[in-house]
Enzyme design. Sequence first.
Site, PDB file in Angstrom:
ATOM      1  N   HIS A   1     -24.725 -61.414 -13.650  1.00  0.00           N
ATOM      2  CA  HIS A   1     -25.308 -60.192 -13.101  1.00  0.00           C
ATOM      3  C   HIS A   1     -24.511 -58.959 -13.542  1.00  0.00           C
ATOM      4  O   HIS A   1     -25.064 -57.972 -14.022  1.00  0.00           O
ATOM      5  CB  HIS A   1     -25.345 -60.295 -11.574  1.00  0.00           C
ATOM      6  CG  HIS A   1     -26.037 -59.157 -10.891  1.00  0.00           C
ATOM      7  ND1 HIS A   1     -27.308 -59.256 -10.372  1.00  0.00           N
ATOM      8  CD2 HIS A   1     -25.654 -57.879 -10.666  1.00  0.00           C
ATOM      9  CE1 HIS A   1     -27.657 -58.102  -9.857  1.00  0.00           C
ATOM     10  NE2 HIS A   1     -26.673 -57.237 -10.020  1.00  0.00           N
TER      11      HIS A   1
ATOM     12  N   GLU B   1     -25.697 -56.150 -16.612  1.00  0.00           N
ATOM     13  CA  GLU B   1     -25.761 -54.729 -16.270  1.00  0.00           C
ATOM     14  C   GLU B   1     -24.917 -53.899 -17.242  1.00  0.00           C
ATOM     15  O   GLU B   1     -25.378 -52.881 -17.773  1.00  0.00           O
ATOM     16  CB  GLU B   1     -25.269 -54.555 -14.829  1.00  0.00           C
ATOM     17  CG  GLU B   1     -25.429 -53.161 -14.281  1.00  0.00           C
ATOM     18  CD  GLU B   1     -26.864 -52.695 -14.275  1.00  0.00           C
ATOM     19  OE1 GLU B   1     -27.768 -53.539 -14.071  1.00  0.00           O
ATOM     20  OE2 GLU B   1     -27.089 -51.490 -14.482  1.00  0.00           O
TER      21      GLU B   1
ATOM     22  N   ASN C   1     -26.149 -51.012 -20.114  1.00  0.00           N
ATOM     23  CA  ASN C   1     -25.620 -49.647 -20.180  1.00  0.00           C
ATOM     24  C   ASN C   1     -25.012 -49.361 -21.543  1.00  0.00           C
ATOM     25  O   ASN C   1     -25.275 -48.315 -22.151  1.00  0.00           O
ATOM     26  CB  ASN C   1     -24.539 -49.436 -19.113  1.00  0.00           C
ATOM     27  CG  ASN C   1     -25.113 -49.431 -17.714  1.00  0.00           C
ATOM     28  OD1 ASN C   1     -26.330 -49.346 -17.528  1.00  0.00           O
ATOM     29  ND2 ASN C   1     -24.253 -49.534 -16.727  1.00  0.00           N
TER      30      ASN C   1
HETATM   31  N1  P4A Z   1     -22.747 -42.901 -22.173  1.00  0.00           N
HETATM   32  N2  P4A Z   1     -21.998 -43.948 -21.813  1.00  0.00           N
HETATM   33  C1  P4A Z   1     -22.653 -44.672 -20.870  1.00  0.00           C
HETATM   34  C2  P4A Z   1     -23.893 -44.037 -20.609  1.00  0.00           C
HETATM   35  C3  P4A Z   1     -23.890 -42.927 -21.473  1.00  0.00           C
HETATM   36  C4  P4A Z   1     -22.204 -45.882 -20.232  1.00  0.00           C
HETATM   37  C5  P4A Z   1     -24.905 -44.458 -19.690  1.00  0.00           C
HETATM   38  C6  P4A Z   1     -24.958 -41.910 -21.613  1.00  0.00           C
HETATM   39  C7  P4A Z   1     -25.227 -43.709 -18.568  1.00  0.00           C
HETATM   40  C8  P4A Z   1     -26.180 -44.153 -17.674  1.00  0.00           C
HETATM   41  C9  P4A Z   1     -26.840 -45.353 -17.902  1.00  0.00           C
HETATM   42  C10 P4A Z   1     -26.545 -46.113 -19.003  1.00  0.00           C
HETATM   43  C11 P4A Z   1     -25.589 -45.671 -19.903  1.00  0.00           C
HETATM   44  C12 P4A Z   1     -21.671 -46.907 -21.017  1.00  0.00           C
HETATM   45  C13 P4A Z   1     -21.243 -48.094 -20.414  1.00  0.00           C
HETATM   46  C14 P4A Z   1     -21.344 -48.244 -19.037  1.00  0.00           C
HETATM   47  C15 P4A Z   1     -21.847 -47.228 -18.261  1.00  0.00           C
HETATM   48  C16 P4A Z   1     -22.288 -46.053 -18.839  1.00  0.00           C
HETATM   49  O1  P4A Z   1     -20.973 -49.388 -18.439  1.00  0.00           O
HETATM   50  O2  P4A Z   1     -21.582 -46.746 -22.357  1.00  0.00           O
HETATM   51  O3  P4A Z   1     -27.835 -45.767 -17.035  1.00  0.00           O
HETATM   52  C17 P4A Z   1     -27.490 -46.432 -15.927  1.00  0.00           C
END
Ligand code: P4A
Length: 411
Positions: free
Chosen positions: A248, A252, A256
């Site tokens: 999980h 996630e 991201n």
């Molecule tokens: N840059 N880095 C991350 C995100 C951005 C990031 C991001 C624009 C923001 C919100 C999102 C997904 C990606 C990443 C790794 C992470 C978290 C954020 O674990 O590169 O939506 C939830």
Amino acid sequence: MRLAGAIFSNVTKMLDFYSQFNPSPLSIKQFIDFGLNACERKSFLFLRKELPVRLANIMKEIALLPENLLRMPSVGLVNQWYERSFEEIIEFEKKEPEPPVLSQFCERLVLIRNRHADVVQTMAQGVLELKESHEVEPGIENSIQYFLDRFYMSRISIRMLINQHTLLFGEQLGARQASVNGMGNGGRHVGSIDPACDVAAVVRDAYENARFLCDRYYLASPELELLEDGMPIDRPMPIVYVPSHLYHMLFELFKNAMRAVMETHENCPPPIQVNLVRGREDVSVKMSDKGGGIPRSVSDLLFKYMYSTAPQPSKSDSHTVPLAGYGYGLPISRLYARYFHGDLVLMSCEGFGTDAVIYLKALSNEANELLPIFNRTSSKFYRTTPAPADWSAPVPTQTCRRDKPSLSHKA
Ligand code: P4A
């Protein structure tokens, strides 16, 4: 005929009674020992007290929620589910642990698990109803954050107990055999726990499934570079853990990372690196992407429920934005990590990329459940007004958090 008033006061009394007890946290090691040695009778006797205790502790906190939130229809619905389930379990309080009662108990647990399947979504809906009907002050927002972390953690723990009991003893004959021996897992599972959960295999599995969504939407995806102590990994990394919890969190984080990478690199997306390290105390899983990162003012917000609450993408949208993540992905993933005294942290460098680290306890006897306890300290939290600031406010030129729209609507 029983009077509604009498039933009401009886359940209220039972709630008061069971909420006086603190939940008893179990370690992963105890779950395993119990699963291998204990009989169904013993499990029944433990759960018919422990489940009402955990339910009562969190129900007492639901009752302390800001009135505005309590009045939201979805919150009322969730509250009713908890009341019904509490009543259904304390019916077993005085029953003899004989075979028919034991199998009735198992069926009851399955019914309760199904009833509560949509609690996360429904509670999120309640928060959305509040946001759309009321102005939410920062003090209230803090209480909601505090509550939801405790509420969802309580739910994770109750489902863990129910899953262990029903997997070990439930269904027809041979269920125990099947769950102790696992299916296609080399015969090692004890309920939902894998005593030799291969972290590297779960990483690959989560990567492949996130990649499938990524390919569908972006028509490309970053490669995975899986390392152990910085070197290409050439052996399993076993840990005593619940594979579904680890999956999980990783799924996630991969969604991201892939989203960030694909949004910043149209061609030749740089790989996502995952580094596994086993220390004496911690097993650490560090995922690094070069997706451009996020400013510090946003990285805290990613763990805030109020901030992450946006209308669900409609069915027709959901297949076009597969990496949007359902709003509560990160806060809930962090709860899974913390549930057995691990953690999940983000470290981002705006302009470069993000590191996400999952920390797990290396030793199963140190991996104890982290459980919310209802007491005077916790109940105070819902009534306190936030302390006045004792550090200066940000300079006016700094972008106001509420002015950052990019992440507030995840769909
Ligand atoms: N840059 N880095 C991350 C995100 C951005 C990031 C991001 C624009 C923001 C919100 C999102 C997904 C990606 C990443 C790794 C992470 C978290 C954020 O674990 O590169 O939506 C939830």
